[in-house]
Design an enzyme around this catalytic site. Structure first.
Site, PDB file in Angstrom:
ATOM      1  N   LYS A  38       0.839  -1.202   0.000  1.00 37.12           N
ATOM      2  CA  LYS A  38       0.000   0.000   0.000  1.00 37.12           C
ATOM      3  C   LYS A  38       0.869   1.246   0.000  1.00 37.12           C
ATOM      4  CE  LYS A  38      -0.739   1.514   3.777  1.00 37.12           C
ATOM      5  NZ  LYS A  38      -0.136   2.464   4.718  1.00 37.12           N
ATOM      6  N   ARG A 102       1.808  10.599   4.733  1.00 32.27           N
ATOM      7  CA  ARG A 102       3.246  10.870   4.562  1.00 32.27           C
ATOM      8  C   ARG A 102       3.771  10.278   3.265  1.00 32.27           C
ATOM      9  NH1 ARG A 102       5.568   8.378   9.782  1.00 32.27           N
ATOM     10  NH2 ARG A 102       3.935   6.940   9.180  1.00 32.27           N
ATOM     11  N   ASN A 103       3.355   9.053   2.940  1.00 35.31           N
ATOM     12  CA  ASN A 103       3.848   8.432   1.709  1.00 35.31           C
ATOM     13  C   ASN A 103       3.338   9.158   0.475  1.00 35.31           C
ATOM     14  OD1 ASN A 103       5.408   6.303   2.798  1.00 35.31           O
ATOM     15  ND2 ASN A 103       3.528   5.267   3.371  1.00 35.31           N
TER      16      ASN A 103
END
Length: 111
Positions: A38, A102-103
């Protein structure tokens, strides 16, 4: 949480609504693979956002990404249902479409 609804006869009915339903799973492999992959999908979603692609493109990326995560996780011994519940698809939807991830911000940043 307790809700009440007043009907036409001025009687009040009370309804109890459970807002959070925790999911538990014994499929550790499925949860670990879903969560790890993910993150890759979320970075790709951020890159698409940086490229100013439309919502249809983002939806196609996430749908295909979730499908491929499920395929790979199943090949690695995970249960397909583990990847399609909150630990997989639900988590992917949240992190790919919300700006607070954040990703996702890693993909959005210019290099």
């Amino acid at each position: 949480m307790l809700w009440y609804i007043k009907n036409d006869t001025d009687k009040v009915k009370y309804y109890c609504v459970q807002l959070v339903t925790p999911d538990d799973s014994s499929d550790v492999t499925g949860v670990e693979i879903a969560v790890a992959l993910k993150n890759v999908l979320t970075i790709a979603a951020g890159i698409m956002d940086r490229m100013n692609l439309d919502n249809n493109s983002m939806a196609a990326l996430v749908a295909q990404g979730c499908s491929e995560i499920r395929w790979l996780a199943t090949k690695m011994g995970a249960k397909p249902t583990t990847v399609t519940v909150l630990s997989g698809t639900g988590d992917s939807m949240l992190t790919c479409f919300v700006n607070l991830s954040r990703n996702r911000t890693v993909g959005v940043r210019e290099t």
